[in-house]
Each structure stands twice: as structure tokens, then as C-alpha cells.
Design an enzyme around this catalytic site. Sequence first.
Site, PDB file in Angstrom:
ATOM      1  N   ASN A  15      70.634-131.209 107.509  1.00 30.00           N
ATOM      2  CA  ASN A  15      69.864-131.925 108.531  1.00 30.00           C
ATOM      3  C   ASN A  15      68.384-131.560 108.530  1.00 30.00           C
ATOM      4  O   ASN A  15      67.549-132.418 108.332  1.00 30.00           O
ATOM      5  CB  ASN A  15      70.433-131.710 109.937  1.00 30.00           C
ATOM      6  CG  ASN A  15      71.821-132.291 110.069  1.00 30.00           C
ATOM      7  OD1 ASN A  15      72.788-131.555 110.167  1.00 30.00           O
ATOM      8  ND2 ASN A  15      71.931-133.606 110.065  1.00 30.00           N
ATOM      9  N   GLY A  17      67.219-127.923 107.609  1.00 30.72           N
ATOM     10  CA  GLY A  17      66.873-126.743 106.824  1.00 30.72           C
ATOM     11  C   GLY A  17      66.240-127.097 105.497  1.00 30.72           C
ATOM     12  O   GLY A  17      65.167-126.603 105.145  1.00 30.72           O
ATOM     13  N   ASP A  18      66.875-127.994 104.726  1.00 33.78           N
ATOM     14  CA  ASP A  18      66.357-128.351 103.406  1.00 33.78           C
ATOM     15  C   ASP A  18      65.008-129.038 103.499  1.00 33.78           C
ATOM     16  O   ASP A  18      64.037-128.646 102.854  1.00 33.78           O
ATOM     17  CB  ASP A  18      67.352-129.270 102.688  1.00 33.78           C
ATOM     18  CG  ASP A  18      68.772-128.745 102.743  1.00 33.78           C
ATOM     19  OD1 ASP A  18      69.458-129.043 103.732  1.00 33.78           O
ATOM     20  OD2 ASP A  18      69.176-128.044 101.816  1.00 33.78           O
ATOM     21  N   GLN A 260      57.150-128.919 113.556  1.00 33.70           N
ATOM     22  CA  GLN A 260      57.186-127.520 113.150  1.00 33.70           C
ATOM     23  C   GLN A 260      56.144-126.623 113.825  1.00 33.70           C
ATOM     24  O   GLN A 260      56.494-125.520 114.268  1.00 33.70           O
ATOM     25  CB  GLN A 260      57.088-127.417 111.623  1.00 33.70           C
ATOM     26  CG  GLN A 260      58.374-127.869 110.939  1.00 33.70           C
ATOM     27  CD  GLN A 260      58.282-127.819 109.431  1.00 33.70           C
ATOM     28  OE1 GLN A 260      57.213-128.028 108.841  1.00 33.70           O
ATOM     29  NE2 GLN A 260      59.404-127.561 108.765  1.00 33.70           N
ATOM     30  N   ARG A 276      69.278-121.251 113.166  1.00 34.25           N
ATOM     31  CA  ARG A 276      70.330-121.612 112.224  1.00 34.25           C
ATOM     32  C   ARG A 276      69.726-121.966 110.871  1.00 34.25           C
ATOM     33  O   ARG A 276      68.534-122.285 110.774  1.00 34.25           O
ATOM     34  CB  ARG A 276      71.128-122.796 112.748  1.00 34.25           C
ATOM     35  CG  ARG A 276      70.368-124.096 112.672  1.00 34.25           C
ATOM     36  CD  ARG A 276      71.172-125.281 113.164  1.00 34.25           C
ATOM     37  NE  ARG A 276      70.858-126.480 112.385  1.00 34.25           N
ATOM     38  CZ  ARG A 276      71.198-127.704 112.756  1.00 34.25           C
ATOM     39  NH1 ARG A 276      71.854-127.910 113.878  1.00 34.25           N
ATOM     40  NH2 ARG A 276      70.894-128.737 111.988  1.00 34.25           N
ATOM     41  N   GLY A 277      70.555-121.951 109.825  1.00 34.05           N
ATOM     42  CA  GLY A 277      70.108-122.423 108.525  1.00 34.05           C
ATOM     43  C   GLY A 277      69.049-121.528 107.917  1.00 34.05           C
ATOM     44  O   GLY A 277      69.138-120.314 107.970  1.00 34.05           O
ATOM     45  N   GLU A 278      68.019-122.139 107.324  1.00 38.73           N
ATOM     46  CA  GLU A 278      67.013-121.364 106.604  1.00 38.73           C
ATOM     47  C   GLU A 278      65.618-121.447 107.208  1.00 38.73           C
ATOM     48  O   GLU A 278      64.978-120.415 107.443  1.00 38.73           O
ATOM     49  CB  GLU A 278      66.956-121.815 105.142  1.00 38.73           C
ATOM     50  CG  GLU A 278      65.977-121.015 104.298  1.00 38.73           C
ATOM     51  CD  GLU A 278      66.153-121.223 102.813  1.00 38.73           C
ATOM     52  OE1 GLU A 278      65.143-121.205 102.083  1.00 38.73           O
ATOM     53  OE2 GLU A 278      67.305-121.393 102.352  1.00 38.73           O
ATOM     54  N   ASP A 279      65.117-122.641 107.480  1.00 36.85           N
ATOM     55  CA  ASP A 279      63.729-122.758 107.918  1.00 36.85           C
ATOM     56  C   ASP A 279      63.500-122.074 109.259  1.00 36.85           C
ATOM     57  O   ASP A 279      62.587-121.257 109.400  1.00 36.85           O
ATOM     58  CB  ASP A 279      63.324-124.230 107.993  1.00 36.85           C
ATOM     59  CG  ASP A 279      61.844-124.399 108.321  1.00 36.85           C
ATOM     60  OD1 ASP A 279      61.010-123.861 107.571  1.00 36.85           O
ATOM     61  OD2 ASP A 279      61.527-125.046 109.323  1.00 36.85           O
TER      62      ASP A 279
END
Length: 408
Positions: A15, A17-18, A260, A276-279
Site C-alpha cells: 500500500n 511502504g514500497d 510525507q 508499520r512496514g518500512e517507510d
Amino acid sequence: MPSKRWDIFCKVIDNYGDVGVTWRLARQLVAEHRRAVRLWVDDMESLERLCPAVDAGVDAQTTQGVEIRRWDASAGSARPADVVIEGFGCELPEAYCASMVANAAAGDRPAWIILEYLSAEEWVAGCHGLPSPHPQLHLDRHFFFPGFTSGTGGLLRERGLFEARDAYQANPATQAAFWQRIGVPSKVRNEWRVSLFSYPKAPVHALLTGLSAHPHPVRLIVPRGPSSMMVADWFGMADAVGAQGYLGNVAASIVPFVEQPDYDRLLWGCDLNFVRGEDSFVRAQWAGRPLVWQIYPQNEQAHAAKLAEFLRRYCHGLHEPRRQSVERFMALWNGLEAGGDSHGGATADTAFKPETPWSFEEVWRGFAANQSALRLHAEEWAWKLAEARDLAAQLVEFAGKIEANGLK
């Protein structure tokens, strides 16, 4: 200047993160390294939520200096750039790869780099930068691993980020204006502010029950999405931007899904951040505040070892029971139903083996009680991470070395 034209390809799986990582990287390459960047995204709607200036209905547009293109059949006919970033192993279009092969035969071989997912595992440093000959094409790819140690590609961090963060955190009036703008009431005395951004399976109701026992007022700040649905259900209120819930000592505000830079301000202004996730995970670390990470779940609980390795690094230097409080609560938050110790190089099978079952309430109390010490630790951790060069700078240097050494 070498390697001025860059293509970044991103297929949206997580959603935000990528696309969050690749969008942030694209902007930094343009703003700080003067690269011409074309970002190919297969889900424009997700990008639009991160950056409202993007129009999801337009296939080609330029925003903040980045050329944004919808990843569809037209991507294959595009002229390959000098540097091609394959985001998270997303697999490039066949026709685009064929064009790269043709260019290479004509003496214009692109630098093909696979930007991998972030991991704290030991093996990452050994694989970072390694070439990988394509099994069918006469082209080499190179692995680029973000990471927490020397020998990896580091983390995304813009110039001046800490200065902006510190100025914001030192200015109550600026913070108050931001909270008002996104619909959060003024802060009351001794209020504890907590942000929540999670996957649907997070134990949000258990968290709210724990927060209700906090000795001081708590304000939960939730961007609209899966987390807000669970919060609204617990409070019995509408799941809508601007909704406010009150129950005992706990209040909740559902806020817009912000772009962001505003999300950074949200993290900077909270006392504890669930991400959550990476970013959002990386941005919470730069905020210098205690965090709880919900890692992207993988088959056969492969994510357990990744979480354990991060905790081993993150908790280094923390005294007992503070280390245990962080490790245990983060394990429970990720559905790893308790247990054990993340020291010593964990695997998916051994990362969190229970000795005796823990209750969420008990583990939460221990974690919440250590927040003052964990805040100091989080500040120190952010400064320690910032000693390494940022990911964008290292990526530019890496691409230049590939070009200079004829490794393309």
C-alpha cells in the site's frame, strides 16, 4: 555529470511502504543530487495519498521535480535511463529489458540496481553491492541493501532533517498550529500523545484497553485507514476524518492521511509512535521517540527473525527490564504470542519461543512504565544511525562506481 538520468520502478504491494520509499528516494535524488528521475508506479492512487499534488487520473506528470509515469504497457517502449532502479525486485518490463540489451550492444550499458527491502540481519552486509548476472540477458544487476550498519546502503535521510525536527520539537506554537490544521484538539496538561499506523491484524482493541489504564490523559492520533476502523469500533464513533472519541482517560482523533512531510511532523510531535512496514518505520526512528514496529508479515513467520535482529541492535545498551519490555511488547504487537530473547542471532523458529505465556495487559504495563528511559534511548539511537551516510548519497556513489569501473 555521470548517470544523470534515472528510472525507478515500483510495484505497490504494501500500500504505502514500497511507493513511500521510492517516492522519497526520487525526490531526494532530484533535490540533493540533481538527477533527472522518472518514477514508474503501477498504483497512482497510493502515490496520490502520499502526495496530493499527484493526479491519479493522469498517466504522465511532473511533481516536485520528479517525472511520474503510470506503469502500464507504455513502460516497455520507454528509452532506458543511465541508471535503472528495480524497486524491491519488482521485475522490469520485458520490452524495457530488451531495449537495455540493445543499448548495451551499442555501447550504452545502463547501471541496473535492485533496491532491496530493509533488514537488520547479519547476512545483508555480505550481499550488499554484489553483482547478479541476469539468467537470460547479457546484463549484470547489482544488489543494493539498505541497512543499519557499515557495509550496507544505510537509510533514507534528507539533508537538514534533524535540524528541522529539533526546531519543530522546540516550538510549541508551531506544533499547536500543525495539530489544529489536521484536526487534533489542543494538548491538555500531562497529556501523552500516541500515533497509530498499523496493519488490520494489530491488537488495537487490547492497546486501547491498556491505554485506558494510563495514569495521565492519552490522545491517540490515527490517520484514516485500517487502524481508524478499529479505533472507531472501540469508541463507538464514526470512522471519519475529524471524528473525536472519548472514553475515560483516553481520547482519539481520526486525522487525514497526510503527505510525507506532515507525517514527519506527526511523528515528531508524539510521545510514542506505532508504525508499520518500512517507510514509516524509518521515519519513526529519525523522530527520536519510542516506537513500536509492526513488520510486514511473511509466510512461515519469516518476519520473526527480521524483527528479532532489529531488536537485538535497537535494544543494545538498554538495561533490564527495559530491554525485555521493548522486545516482549513488540513481539506481542506482531502476533508472536510471546517469548524468549532476541539475543544471539535468531531464526524464524527461535526468535520468540515462549517460556510462559504473557498477557497483553502485563506486557503493556511494563512497556508503558519505561517510556521516559526509552525516549532517551530513542534519541541516542537516531543520532547513532545518523553517523552513517544516507542511502541516496550512497546509491549515487554506487551507481557512479559501476559506471567508472565499467561494471555495467
